[in-house]
Motif scaffolding. Structure first.
Motif, short mmCIF file in Angstrom:
data_model
loop_
_atom_site.label_atom_id
_atom_site.label_comp_id
_atom_site.label_asym_id
_atom_site.label_seq_id
_atom_site.Cartn_x
_atom_site.Cartn_y
_atom_site.Cartn_z
N SER A 277 -11.39 -7.60 0.24
CA SER A 277 -12.48 -8.45 1.12
C SER A 277 -12.68 -7.76 2.25
O SER A 277 -12.80 -8.52 3.19
CB SER A 277 -11.95 -9.32 1.83
N TYR A 278 -12.32 -6.34 2.36
CA TYR A 278 -12.02 -5.06 3.73
C TYR A 278 -13.74 -5.60 3.94
O TYR A 278 -14.40 -5.25 4.76
CB TYR A 278 -11.77 -3.90 3.19
N GLY A 338 -9.66 -2.02 10.07
CA GLY A 338 -10.37 -2.60 10.28
C GLY A 338 -11.53 -2.13 11.56
O GLY A 338 -11.45 -0.87 11.46
N PRO A 339 -12.31 -3.05 12.12
CA PRO A 339 -12.40 -3.99 11.90
C PRO A 339 -12.32 -5.02 10.11
O PRO A 339 -14.04 -4.58 9.71
CB PRO A 339 -13.31 -4.64 13.14
N GLU A 379 -11.53 2.23 3.20
CA GLU A 379 -10.31 2.87 3.66
C GLU A 379 -9.88 3.24 3.06
O GLU A 379 -10.19 3.78 1.49
CB GLU A 379 -9.73 1.39 3.56
N PRO A 380 -8.12 4.18 2.95
CA PRO A 380 -8.07 5.12 2.51
C PRO A 380 -6.94 4.51 1.40
O PRO A 380 -6.89 3.02 0.93
CB PRO A 380 -6.09 5.24 3.37
N PHE A 428 -5.45 8.57 0.42
CA PHE A 428 -6.95 9.55 -0.31
C PHE A 428 -7.37 8.80 0.69
O PHE A 428 -7.74 7.66 1.19
CB PHE A 428 -7.10 9.77 -1.39
N LYS A 429 -8.77 10.01 1.06
CA LYS A 429 -10.04 9.37 1.60
C LYS A 429 -10.77 10.43 1.49
O LYS A 429 -11.16 11.56 0.88
CB LYS A 429 -9.61 9.09 3.04
#
Length: 432
Positions: A277-278, A338-339, A379-380, A428-429
């Motif tokens: 749910s990011y 976040g946020p 996100e990572p 990773f990103k």
């Protein structure tokens, strides 16, 4: 038959028996009382409580005596809160039972911020109220604390002493100084028991990462000054209902704290819900729509209850810096995520071209990876995250990772500590 959680309770006889009475109404816990005459006996008593799941301290001084041993052995421990509600209850007794005004007092308490909160809320001038905060002392000396009160009394600056330590109360009474030992409200005892039960339940879930969350109505003091008590109670009840419903979905426990605040405890189901749910964190939207007021949520992840709790408090503190209601996560590496609910943009078209031409992935894998990045809100991530999302083996996920790194589509940004024994996982990103 479900095994009962064994809770070791350390305290003076009257307080510990109050908790024992509460425990008899609970089918899933068993209380073992370790009573003492003096708090410095606690260290020896802790050594005897070897068969218990968690240690509950009803006396702040007793906990401070045992803290070094607790930290050394990494024992799960909970303190009964000596908080603003306790101060407020003590002020009520002062005015009603002792017929005294809340002025010309000296108070000792683990943290003076709770006194400041109550004085601010009651609009009481604190010029003639003196507070001794012993929570950060390298060691607690009851004689020194009693001398602090005695000096103020001799200088004519106070008329009454409120102490949170029985031993200090005994010393000042012998010296003829008017005073009283604060009584721990029953609500604080029950909350401590619920917290102990929740933490012990989590600890018994072998190999699980722990999640703690603090939820708080933003600007609670402003709301209180502008709205009446009925409005605030309704606001609190609405928030509690929403959180109870959420906790049932993610197998978490929820405990109501003071000042419009709640704390939740959970493990993998709660973690799974958060990480999916990011990009669109529905809980925050639901709360703010129902309450029509901003709310802050801080999630903390950890490999121990204390680590998760510390990280959740840090995440909540980050929320305080924003004007609107927000939600942040602090993981076990102290990374901030976040946020939540705020979309972190990336270029899907450019990513698709890189996946096809540089990483040499097929169409299906490319589209799935784009979906994966979108769901996680850019996100990572680790190879384990990819394996879980794709529903493939870890080895298969690692092969995909190698292609992405070789094609310069992603880059290594750090390592993730494992939830159980094992090698750290690389994080990773996107390299864009």
């Amino acid at each position: 038959m479900t095994l009962k959680i064994k809770i070791a309770v350390f305290g003076h006889k009257d307080i510990s028996h109050k908790l024992y009475s509460y425990a008899t109404t609970q089918e899933d816990i068993e209380i073992f009382l370790f009573e003492y005459s003096n708090p410095d006996e606690t260290v020896a008593l802790v050594e005897k409580a070897i068969m218990c799941d968690i240690y509950l301290f009803t006396d702040a001084l007793a906990y401070l005596y045992a803290k070094e041993l607790i930290d050394k052995k990494r024992l799960p421990a909970v303190q009964v809160d000596f908080n603003a509600y306790m101060i407020l209850s003590s002020f009520y007794r002062l005015t009603n039972d002792y017929k005294r005004e809340v002025k010309r007092l000296s108070i000792d308490i683990p943290e003076n911020k709770h006194v400041d909160e109550v004085l601010h809320d009651l609009n009481i001038n604190d010029q003639d109220i003196y507070t001794y905060s012993y929570g950060n002392d390298p060691y607690v000396d009851t004689g020194r604390i009693a001398s602090y009160h005695e000096k103020l009394w001799q200088e004519g600056k106070i008329d009454f002493v409120l102490t949170s330590i029985r031993e200090v109360d005994q010393i000042i009474r012998k010296k003829g100084i008017p005073g009283n030992c604060m009584i721990i409200p029953e609500l604080n005892l029950v909350r401590a028991m619920e917290k102990a039960k929740s933490i012990a339940t989590i600890n018994n879930s072998q190999g699980s990462q722990i999640v703690t969350s603090y939820v708080r109505i933003k600007s609670i003091k402003t709301n209180r000054s502008e709205k009446n008590d009925l409005y605030m109670r309704e606001l609190h009840s609405k928030l509690q209902r929403i959180l109870m419903n959420y906790s049932s979905k993610v197998s978490a426990s929820v405990i109501s704290l003071s000042n419009g605040q709640f704390v939740l405890f959970g493990t993998h189901r709660m973690l799974d819900h958060i990480t999916s749910s990011y990009r669109d964190f529905a809980l925050l939207n639901e709360i703010e729509n129902a309450l029509n007021t901003p709310v802050d949520i801080g999630f903390g992840l950890g490999l121990s209850p204390k680590q998760a709790d510390d990280n959740a408090k840090l995440a909540l503190k980050t929320c305080e810096e924003k004007e609107d209601g927000t939600c942040y996560i602090i993981n076990e590496r102290r990374d901030m995520i976040g946020p939540l609910g705020v979309k972190k943009e990336f270029n899907p078209s450019a990513l698709y071209r890189s996946l096809i031409h540089k990483a040499k992935l097929n169409n299906e894998l490319s589209y799935n990876f784009i979906d994966f990045i979108e769901v996680r809100n850019n996100e990572p991530f680790s190879s384990n995250d990819i394996a879980t999302y794709y529903g493939v083996t870890k080895r298969s996920a690692e092969r995909t990772i190698k292609k992405l790194v070789a094609g310069n589509v992603i880059k290594v940004i750090g390592e993730e500590k494992p939830y159980i024994k094992g090698r750290p996982r690389k994080l990773f990103k996107l390299n864009q």
